[in-house]
Scaffold this motif. Sequence first.
Motif: not given
Lengths: 115, 114
Positions: B91, B100-102, B104
Amino acid sequence: DTGVSQDPRHKITKRGQNVTFRCDPISEHNRLYWYRQTLGQGPEFLTYFQNEAQLEKSRLLSDRFSAERPKGSFSTLEIQRTEQGDSAMYLCASSLLERRNYGYTFGSGTRLTVV
Amino acid sequence: EDQVTQSPEALRLQEGESSSLNCSYTVSGLRGLFWYRQDPGKGPEFLFTLYSAGEEKEKERLKATLTKKESFLHITAPKPEDSATYLCAVQVNAGGTSYGKLTFGQGTILTVHP
């Protein structure tokens, strides 16, 4: 705390049809995220909400995809005119913005198969 | 663009054989690094969050560490029930509330044989 619920668990649809998925987050969580995961890959970000506001949408997301979170509670993800490439696991997650050391809580996902 | 690379793609261990999984990242400004476990047909299950280089966290047979370029997930004396896909995510600091976003990595599939 019953966790993040997603419905349905599995969906098989014909190419060109519209589908809608539902996500019920943990009740006190103010953020809700949608991810897509294909076999052998990590989850890919689609969009997220803080309360009812959609704060970010992936630029990879086609205009055929739309998400809503009315009243800041549950969320729906709609895919219009489905294509075979849309076949994937669609994951929903929720989190509480200010809570450090706790990751997002994911649901079990909706597996979409487009035939 | 933020990138997360995990290695190896797959790892087979004998029960009790300790090893490590690697997560290398290239980001503009790291806010947090997350480790998740994912069982087949299920959503990812949160394990750890690390926020600064040098930080370590432990849970049962798992220990996560963080440097400025990578993270390791050490598995000590693994058991067959530790078999799963282990996902790493980052993050980033993007100002305001836009972190907010992850993002991966592709995951490491761990198989522990009895």
